[in-house]
Design a protein around this motif. Structure first.
Motif, PDB file in Angstrom:
ATOM      1  N   GLU A   1       0.821  -1.210   0.000  1.00  0.00           N
ATOM      2  CA  GLU A   1       0.000   0.000   0.000  1.00  0.00           C
ATOM      3  C   GLU A   1       0.858   1.265   0.000  1.00  0.00           C
ATOM      4  O   GLU A   1       0.614   2.206  -0.756  1.00  0.00           O
ATOM      5  CB  GLU A   1      -0.917  -0.013   1.223  1.00  0.00           C
ATOM      6  N   LYS A   2       1.890   1.282   0.854  1.00  0.00           N
ATOM      7  CA  LYS A   2       2.691   2.492   1.035  1.00  0.00           C
ATOM      8  C   LYS A   2       3.841   2.608   0.043  1.00  0.00           C
ATOM      9  O   LYS A   2       4.300   3.698  -0.261  1.00  0.00           O
ATOM     10  CB  LYS A   2       3.258   2.531   2.459  1.00  0.00           C
ATOM     11  N   GLY A   3       4.346   1.475  -0.426  1.00  0.00           N
ATOM     12  CA  GLY A   3       5.477   1.510  -1.345  1.00  0.00           C
ATOM     13  C   GLY A   3       6.718   2.103  -0.726  1.00  0.00           C
ATOM     14  O   GLY A   3       7.490   2.810  -1.390  1.00  0.00           O
ATOM     15  N   LEU A   4       6.948   1.824   0.562  1.00  0.00           N
ATOM     16  CA  LEU A   4       8.078   2.409   1.286  1.00  0.00           C
ATOM     17  C   LEU A   4       9.319   1.520   1.185  1.00  0.00           C
ATOM     18  O   LEU A   4       9.205   0.297   1.115  1.00  0.00           O
ATOM     19  CB  LEU A   4       7.716   2.599   2.762  1.00  0.00           C
ATOM     20  N   PRO A   5      10.502   2.136   1.231  1.00  0.00           N
ATOM     21  CA  PRO A   5      11.721   1.335   1.351  1.00  0.00           C
ATOM     22  C   PRO A   5      11.808   0.744   2.747  1.00  0.00           C
ATOM     23  O   PRO A   5      11.251   1.295   3.705  1.00  0.00           O
ATOM     24  CB  PRO A   5      12.844   2.349   1.113  1.00  0.00           C
ATOM     25  N   VAL A   6      12.480  -0.381   2.889  1.00  0.00           N
ATOM     26  CA  VAL A   6      12.577  -1.041   4.187  1.00  0.00           C
ATOM     27  C   VAL A   6      14.010  -1.000   4.697  1.00  0.00           C
ATOM     28  O   VAL A   6      14.968  -1.011   3.921  1.00  0.00           O
ATOM     29  CB  VAL A   6      12.087  -2.503   4.116  1.00  0.00           C
ATOM     30  N   VAL A   7      14.117  -0.924   6.010  1.00  0.00           N
ATOM     31  CA  VAL A   7      15.405  -1.025   6.694  1.00  0.00           C
ATOM     32  C   VAL A   7      15.294  -2.203   7.651  1.00  0.00           C
ATOM     33  O   VAL A   7      14.450  -2.202   8.556  1.00  0.00           O
ATOM     34  CB  VAL A   7      15.742   0.267   7.460  1.00  0.00           C
ATOM     35  N   GLY A   8      16.099  -3.225   7.449  1.00  0.00           N
ATOM     36  CA  GLY A   8      16.050  -4.419   8.296  1.00  0.00           C
ATOM     37  C   GLY A   8      16.912  -4.250   9.530  1.00  0.00           C
ATOM     38  O   GLY A   8      18.089  -3.887   9.428  1.00  0.00           O
TER      39      GLY A   8
ATOM     40  N   ARG B   1       5.119  -8.556 -10.348  1.00  0.00           N
ATOM     41  CA  ARG B   1       5.338  -8.767  -8.919  1.00  0.00           C
ATOM     42  C   ARG B   1       6.045  -7.559  -8.336  1.00  0.00           C
ATOM     43  O   ARG B   1       6.987  -7.028  -8.920  1.00  0.00           O
ATOM     44  CB  ARG B   1       6.182 -10.023  -8.704  1.00  0.00           C
ATOM     45  N   GLN B   2       5.614  -7.087  -7.177  1.00  0.00           N
ATOM     46  CA  GLN B   2       6.192  -5.909  -6.569  1.00  0.00           C
ATOM     47  C   GLN B   2       7.621  -6.191  -6.119  1.00  0.00           C
ATOM     48  O   GLN B   2       7.909  -7.199  -5.490  1.00  0.00           O
ATOM     49  CB  GLN B   2       5.338  -5.471  -5.377  1.00  0.00           C
ATOM     50  N   GLU B   3       8.496  -5.258  -6.425  1.00  0.00           N
ATOM     51  CA  GLU B   3       9.892  -5.408  -6.051  1.00  0.00           C
ATOM     52  C   GLU B   3      10.141  -4.711  -4.724  1.00  0.00           C
ATOM     53  O   GLU B   3       9.657  -3.606  -4.494  1.00  0.00           O
ATOM     54  CB  GLU B   3      10.790  -4.821  -7.134  1.00  0.00           C
ATOM     55  N   LEU B   4      10.887  -5.331  -3.851  1.00  0.00           N
ATOM     56  CA  LEU B   4      11.154  -4.778  -2.528  1.00  0.00           C
ATOM     57  C   LEU B   4      12.368  -3.864  -2.586  1.00  0.00           C
ATOM     58  O   LEU B   4      13.429  -4.254  -3.076  1.00  0.00           O
ATOM     59  CB  LEU B   4      11.403  -5.924  -1.541  1.00  0.00           C
ATOM     60  N   ALA B   5      12.227  -2.644  -2.098  1.00  0.00           N
ATOM     61  CA  ALA B   5      13.333  -1.699  -2.055  1.00  0.00           C
ATOM     62  C   ALA B   5      13.965  -1.733  -0.669  1.00  0.00           C
ATOM     63  O   ALA B   5      13.288  -1.496   0.338  1.00  0.00           O
ATOM     64  CB  ALA B   5      12.837  -0.294  -2.375  1.00  0.00           C
ATOM     65  N   VAL B   6      15.235  -2.060  -0.594  1.00  0.00           N
ATOM     66  CA  VAL B   6      15.934  -2.193   0.691  1.00  0.00           C
ATOM     67  C   VAL B   6      16.893  -1.027   0.854  1.00  0.00           C
ATOM     68  O   VAL B   6      17.780  -0.806   0.030  1.00  0.00           O
ATOM     69  CB  VAL B   6      16.704  -3.530   0.763  1.00  0.00           C
ATOM     70  N   GLY B   7      16.706  -0.257   1.929  1.00  0.00           N
ATOM     71  CA  GLY B   7      17.537   0.911   2.176  1.00  0.00           C
ATOM     72  C   GLY B   7      18.732   0.646   3.058  1.00  0.00           C
ATOM     73  O   GLY B   7      19.652   1.472   3.120  1.00  0.00           O
ATOM     74  N   GLY B   8      18.753  -0.485   3.768  1.00  0.00           N
ATOM     75  CA  GLY B   8      19.889  -0.789   4.623  1.00  0.00           C
ATOM     76  C   GLY B   8      19.593  -1.901   5.604  1.00  0.00           C
ATOM     77  O   GLY B   8      18.448  -2.355   5.747  1.00  0.00           O
ATOM     78  N   VAL B   9      20.644  -2.321   6.289  1.00  0.00           N
ATOM     79  CA  VAL B   9      20.553  -3.424   7.262  1.00  0.00           C
ATOM     80  C   VAL B   9      21.388  -3.077   8.475  1.00  0.00           C
ATOM     81  O   VAL B   9      22.493  -2.525   8.344  1.00  0.00           O
ATOM     82  CB  VAL B   9      21.057  -4.750   6.641  1.00  0.00           C
ATOM     83  N   ALA B  10      20.884  -3.387   9.658  1.00  0.00           N
ATOM     84  CA  ALA B  10      21.645  -3.244  10.901  1.00  0.00           C
ATOM     85  C   ALA B  10      21.193  -4.348  11.848  1.00  0.00           C
ATOM     86  O   ALA B  10      20.130  -4.247  12.467  1.00  0.00           O
ATOM     87  CB  ALA B  10      21.432  -1.870  11.532  1.00  0.00           C
TER      88      ALA B  10
END
Length: 469
Positions: A253-260, A324-333
């Motif tokens: 819904e939001k189409g936001l980048p994710v930070v794991g 298929r929706q592609e996941l945008a990853v902004g970073g990992v910590a």
């Protein structure tokens, strides 16, 4: 009938169940209903209550149910098969079920000969040549936890957790991972404390969302205190192994980048989390082979903002690829933990191991040996680190025993310092496989000490940000 004597009492307590538990040598302590002598579980023992017979639940025989109410019970039993959420995809992040390289029987270290241990340690030291034995120290803090860190009501355990959370936030801030218009995915969330402090740090920003992934039900959750119009906390009760983030409604819904993020993400859970973030929904169809990378998203920091920053205007973050929706990853910590609980099936660094002539048998042995780093051996007081625990690159002449000295080193049981050193080398090698995985997917990873060993022996933080275009 004769009433046995239990705990020195010849009869059950008033208002308690009259059933005598032979195994515990006492009466059942459950409170009974008015006019009854037995609790629900032991109703069959009473003559009057026997009209409504209790039977073991067919879904879980650990509890019983009235036979005439069975149909109703099966609809609400906690052990019933519940509908799978839309983001549940069986083994989406798992490796192949069958791997010819996997040893049929694992041999405990105690059953290995001295010669076998010699060979393993030699392979280990050869594999880690060229890597730094000691990571960069990056012990930070964050203003969001200032009051909590100085609260005298906190005990030692609470203080240690707060110190780690403060350093995690400090490192994330340095990497520009803290900011609005993104979704933080906390793996192995537990009570959700890390997400709580990220929310506190970003309380002045809008459009921040949190997904808390935890496979088990957790008490005393803190995320329920932070729901508002601009911030949403959502719990995903699912094993990371079966989580497809691309199908989570919030992200669609939001189409936001994710930070794991994750604090002490145990063993194989770290590998599953990396695969979940950077894998593909086609992974299961390919039999667990390494998938192509997800979309990388560089999180830019705006001028004049110290906390991290809002994303500049750009096309839709979540692009459609092949329907298929592609996941945008902004970073990992992710703060690492419990390497001995890793699993070759799920490990993301298989290619890294195989490039060094290693496979599942060596991996299994190194897992066991990795526990030597933190297994509680008394640490000798010393003014300098043992056996090359320095910031310099691991080189043969400085850190590897010679062929003549290795037999002497391994006579009997290795001393505490040597075992700890070998254990840390095992952890280093396993972590370097994860670093290699992130590099292959276009990220700039790093390993750093985010807290001191007196706070936590598991003090290594794995971070990654997208490489510059």
């Amino acid at each position: 009938m004769d009433v046995p004597i239990a705990d020195g009492v010849s009869a059950p307590l008033t208002g308690r169940c009259s059933f005598y538990v032979e195994k515990k040598k006492r009466y059942c302590k459950m409170i009974v209903g008015s006019g009854k002598s037995y609790c629900g579980e032991h109703a069959n023992a009473g003559e009057k209550e026997s009209e409504n017979k209790r039977i073991p639940c067919p879904l879980d025989p650990k509890h019983t149910v009235f036979e005439n109410l069975l149909a109703k019970h099966l609809k609400k039993c906690n052990s019933r098969v519940k509908p799978k959420p839309v983001f549940y995809v069986q083994d989406i992040n798992a490796g192949p079920t069958i791997d010819d390289d996997t040893p049929k029987v694992e041999v405990p270290l105690a059953d290995r000969s001295k010669a076998e241990l010699d060979i393993l340690i030699t392979k280990l030291k050869t594999a880690v040549k060229g890597f730094k034995c000691k990571h960069e120290e990056s012990i930070k803090s964050h203003a969001a936890l200032h009051d909590a860190l100085n609260d005298p009501k906190n005990g030692d355990t609470a203080f240690k957790h707060l110190k780690q959370q403060a350093s995690l936030l400090g490192n994330m801030e340095d990497l520009q991972l803290l900011g609005p218009k993104r979704c933080f995915v906390e793996f192995g969330a537990g009570k959700g404390k890390l997400s709580h402090w990220i929310h506190v740090a970003l309380k002045d920003y809008d459009d921040i969302h949190f997904l808390l992934v935890e496979r088990s039900s957790t008490r005393f959750k803190v995320d329920g205190k932070h729901q508002n119009d601009n911030t949403k906390f959502e719990r995903l009760q699912v094993d990371i192994q079966h989580l497809d983030l691309r199908k989570v409604p919030l992200l669609q819904e939001k189409g936001l980048p994710v930070v794991g993020v994750g604090k002490h993400l145990c063993g194989a859970a770290t590998d599953l989390a990396l695969q979940c973030l950077l894998g593909s929904s086609d992974a299961a169809a390919r039999g667990g082979q390494d998938p192509p990378p997800s979309k990388r998203l560089k999180l830019q920091q705006l001028p004049g903002e110290s906390t991290g920053a809002e994303l500049p205007p750009s096309p839709s973050v979540a692009e459609e690829t092949g329907g298929r929706q592609e996941l945008a990853v902004g970073g990992v910590a992710i703060a690492l933990c419990c390497h001995h609980r890793c699993d070759w099936r799920h490990y993301v660094g298989k290619e890294f191991f195989k490039d060094r002539g290693l496979g599942a048998p060596e991996f299994a042995a190194f897992l066991r040996m990795s526990s030597w780093a933190t297994c509680g051996f008394s640490q000798a007081k010393r003014s300098s680190p043992p056996q090359g625990q320095t910031g310099e690159t691991f080189e043969e002449e400085a850190h590897e025993a010679t062929e003549e000295s290795e037999p002497d080193l391994l006579k009997g049981v290795l001393n505490a310092e040597d075992r700890e050193h070998i254990g840390r080398l095992c952890k280093l090698l396993i972590d370097q496989g994860r670093v290699h995985f992130l590099q292959q997917r276009g990220f700039v990873p790093s390993l750093r000490y985010y807290t001191s060993t007196d706070i936590s022996l598991e003090n290594v933080l794995l971070t990654a940000v997208p490489a510059s275009s």
